[in-house]
Scaffold this motif. Sequence first.
Motif, PDB file in Angstrom:
ATOM      1  N   MET A   1      25.967  -7.323 -20.609  1.00 34.07           N
ATOM      2  CA  MET A   1      25.506  -7.476 -19.235  1.00 34.07           C
ATOM      3  C   MET A   1      24.562  -8.664 -19.163  1.00 34.07           C
ATOM      4  O   MET A   1      23.581  -8.726 -19.893  1.00 34.07           O
ATOM      5  N   THR A   2      24.878  -9.582 -18.330  1.00 35.31           N
ATOM      6  CA  THR A   2      24.060 -10.783 -18.203  1.00 35.31           C
ATOM      7  C   THR A   2      23.229 -10.713 -16.932  1.00 35.31           C
ATOM      8  O   THR A   2      23.606 -10.067 -15.957  1.00 35.31           O
ATOM      9  N   GLY A   3      22.112 -11.437 -16.956  1.00 34.16           N
ATOM     10  CA  GLY A   3      21.230 -11.425 -15.801  1.00 34.16           C
ATOM     11  C   GLY A   3      20.002 -10.592 -16.074  1.00 34.16           C
ATOM     12  O   GLY A   3      19.930  -9.820 -17.039  1.00 34.16           O
ATOM     13  N   ARG A   4      19.005 -10.732 -15.220  1.00 31.36           N
ATOM     14  CA  ARG A   4      17.747 -10.037 -15.397  1.00 31.36           C
ATOM     15  C   ARG A   4      17.761  -8.706 -14.655  1.00 31.36           C
ATOM     16  O   ARG A   4      18.268  -8.595 -13.535  1.00 31.36           O
ATOM     17  N   ARG A   5      17.191  -7.684 -15.299  1.00 28.11           N
ATOM     18  CA  ARG A   5      17.078  -6.376 -14.666  1.00 28.11           C
ATOM     19  C   ARG A   5      16.174  -6.463 -13.441  1.00 28.11           C
ATOM     20  O   ARG A   5      15.182  -7.195 -13.421  1.00 28.11           O
ATOM     21  N   SER A   6      16.502  -5.698 -12.426  1.00 26.88           N
ATOM     22  CA  SER A   6      15.628  -5.585 -11.265  1.00 26.88           C
ATOM     23  C   SER A   6      14.333  -4.892 -11.673  1.00 26.88           C
ATOM     24  O   SER A   6      14.352  -3.961 -12.478  1.00 26.88           O
ATOM     25  N   PHE A   7      13.214  -5.334 -11.128  1.00 22.92           N
ATOM     26  CA  PHE A   7      11.946  -4.690 -11.460  1.00 22.92           C
ATOM     27  C   PHE A   7      11.743  -3.404 -10.665  1.00 22.92           C
ATOM     28  O   PHE A   7      10.855  -2.612 -10.988  1.00 22.92           O
ATOM     29  N   TRP A   8      12.569  -3.166  -9.638  1.00 29.59           N
ATOM     30  CA  TRP A   8      12.365  -1.969  -8.822  1.00 29.59           C
ATOM     31  C   TRP A   8      13.626  -1.126  -8.662  1.00 29.59           C
ATOM     32  O   TRP A   8      13.543   0.098  -8.501  1.00 29.59           O
ATOM     33  N   ALA A   9      14.788  -1.734  -8.722  1.00 30.65           N
ATOM     34  CA  ALA A   9      16.028  -1.043  -8.389  1.00 30.65           C
ATOM     35  C   ALA A   9      16.841  -0.715  -9.631  1.00 30.65           C
ATOM     36  O   ALA A   9      16.581  -1.218 -10.720  1.00 30.65           O
ATOM     37  N   TRP A  10      17.837   0.133  -9.449  1.00 30.70           N
ATOM     38  CA  TRP A  10      18.797   0.403 -10.509  1.00 30.70           C
ATOM     39  C   TRP A  10      19.721  -0.806 -10.645  1.00 30.70           C
ATOM     40  O   TRP A  10      20.287  -1.275  -9.679  1.00 30.70           O
ATOM     41  N   GLY A  11      19.858  -1.330 -11.889  1.00 33.18           N
ATOM     42  CA  GLY A  11      20.785  -2.424 -12.121  1.00 33.18           C
ATOM     43  C   GLY A  11      20.099  -3.774 -12.237  1.00 33.18           C
ATOM     44  O   GLY A  11      18.881  -3.890 -12.438  1.00 33.18           O
ATOM     45  N   LEU A  12      20.902  -4.810 -12.085  1.00 31.48           N
ATOM     46  CA  LEU A  12      20.439  -6.183 -12.209  1.00 31.48           C
ATOM     47  C   LEU A  12      19.861  -6.701 -10.888  1.00 31.48           C
ATOM     48  O   LEU A  12      20.167  -6.167  -9.814  1.00 31.48           O
ATOM     49  N   ALA A  14      20.791  -9.336  -9.479  1.00 37.89           N
ATOM     50  CA  ALA A  14      21.943  -9.803  -8.705  1.00 37.89           C
ATOM     51  C   ALA A  14      22.649  -8.667  -7.981  1.00 37.89           C
ATOM     52  O   ALA A  14      23.428  -8.914  -7.052  1.00 37.89           O
ATOM     53  N   GLU A  15      22.400  -7.419  -8.404  1.00 35.98           N
ATOM     54  CA  GLU A  15      23.042  -6.263  -7.782  1.00 35.98           C
ATOM     55  C   GLU A  15      22.157  -5.571  -6.751  1.00 35.98           C
ATOM     56  O   GLU A  15      22.571  -4.568  -6.157  1.00 35.98           O
ATOM     57  N   GLU A  16      20.961  -6.090  -6.546  1.00 40.56           N
ATOM     58  CA  GLU A  16      20.101  -5.504  -5.520  1.00 40.56           C
ATOM     59  C   GLU A  16      20.785  -5.614  -4.156  1.00 40.56           C
ATOM     60  O   GLU A  16      21.454  -6.616  -3.868  1.00 40.56           O
ATOM     61  N   PRO A  17      20.633  -4.615  -3.307  1.00 35.60           N
ATOM     62  CA  PRO A  17      21.274  -4.705  -1.994  1.00 35.60           C
ATOM     63  C   PRO A  17      20.634  -5.791  -1.146  1.00 35.60           C
ATOM     64  O   PRO A  17      19.431  -6.075  -1.269  1.00 35.60           O
ATOM     65  N   THR A  18      21.423  -6.399  -0.296  1.00 36.55           N
ATOM     66  CA  THR A  18      20.865  -7.358   0.652  1.00 36.55           C
ATOM     67  C   THR A  18      20.172  -6.589   1.764  1.00 36.55           C
ATOM     68  O   THR A  18      20.404  -5.389   1.965  1.00 36.55           O
TER      69      THR A  18
END
Length: 532
Positions: A1-12, A14-18
């Motif tokens: 899995m590439t990319g940085r983890r979200s500091f607040w949400a589940w996942g990366l 880049a996967e945070e909801p808009t």
Amino acid sequence: MTGRRSFWAWGLEAEEPTNEQRQQAAARLSARYGVPVEAPPVPRIEQVQLRPPRIAPPAALAAICTTDTHERAAHHYGKSFRDIVRAFRCEFPNPPDVVAFPRSEAEVTAVLEWCAEANAAAVPYGGGSSVVGGVEPPAGDRPVVSIDLRELNRVLEVDPVSRAARIQAGVLGPALEEQLRPHGLTLRHFPQSFEWSSLGGWIATRSGGHYATNHTHIDDFVESVRMITPRGPWESRRLPGSGAGPSPDRLVIGSEGTLGIITEAWMRLQARPRFRASAGMLFATWEAGYEAARRVVQAKLWPANCRLLDPAEAEAAAGGDGLHALLILAFESAEVPQGPFLQEAVRIARECGGEVDAAGIRVSDGKDDGEVGRQGAVGAWRNAFIRAPYQRNLTAGTGVVGDTFETAITWDRWPEFDRLVREKVGAAIAAAGGGSLTCRFTHVYPDGPAPYYTFQVLGKPGGELETWAAIKQAASDAVIAGGGTITHHHAVGRDHMPWYRQQRPPLFAEALRAVKAALDPQGLLNPGILVD
């Protein structure tokens, strides 16, 4: 899995909801509850203000340590409802002072030695998917080092004859399976957190996984385990089984990072399944459904999946009509066709009043059949199950309070237990303004089910944590009063400690404290978890 983890949400990240997706979710909630619902914009790391680090790593460890704001915030919480809400609000009152990323067992030892010298608490961190406060730093003046094992992520040896592998503890689920695939082998342990949880975390928390019967917990796959304690290494002999006294493995499994840091384990593997069969069975009543589940599991057919959804859960997660319970049956094997086993389970379920779901029975003959386990209501539930952790990202900050609690109880006490839980939790939900409470079986045993309850209410934005705490209290009190376990597979962590104290025998608590004192005399490891 590439990319940085979200500091607040589940996942990366880049996967945070808009913000647009969150507004759409708010509109759906508004239509459901009949009141206006607003979705605040997603937080940004620039908004986060953390206290300055209280310690600094020695020069010898500087290369594997960071005090970066994003990493400290990301390692503050796990991923429970309560964690997501606090992180969404940018509330980080007690972040780890330093995050360490050891690349070897020697560096794990060095970090622990530094923690001992600095009298710093050491919090082991795998994938950070805890939903019980298991990776949250303890409050107080003591410095905290979060020890992230992500760099210990390799399959080190494979024994194809015994079907086992020596695996580093920091490997996440997808990376583990990818490394085993070329050998034609699989651990086949798929908790809902699979994407963002690690082998060491599964062992430390006695994770429940893919199999609804027979091999239900990670315990069943551990052949031997190695951990580093403040007193030195702890490693059990690799054996298929042993009757030599209390098991050293069993003391590590479920220790939740309090006795040592698990660095690797020999794990029992299996050939990748080729034969599959599945069906969905509908029942006019919840009671008929759980009678069918009991009879199927007591027949010892050992289905990989034997999950029962009550009518409301079936409607919400599998597209049901809200009137029928749904029993999901699935079998799999690398060597043996599974059709006859499924047919026998279906026969038993029919005797209890079950009817085959409209999508019917699917059986593969050893060839790839992408529809087995993905048809009709069975497939709808599977998709909802996989995506469930991402749903909280959409509703954080809207006032929605939604969470789960799970337990296990024997069949003879199950009907009264279910009645008690629904009564007590239902009253708490009503007091919060009303909402839903549903149930499914995640695992079933010959002597009882593991029910998994889900609740949701719409409260006031800003008051989510108070509402959650009231419902969680009612649920946990009811579980213990009804004779169940405070957790079947989510672990104890900080959130379940009050009820774990009631469940465990007093002398066992004394014995566990003695073990803790022997292995971790300074109390460095995960203070406040399991041991008072």
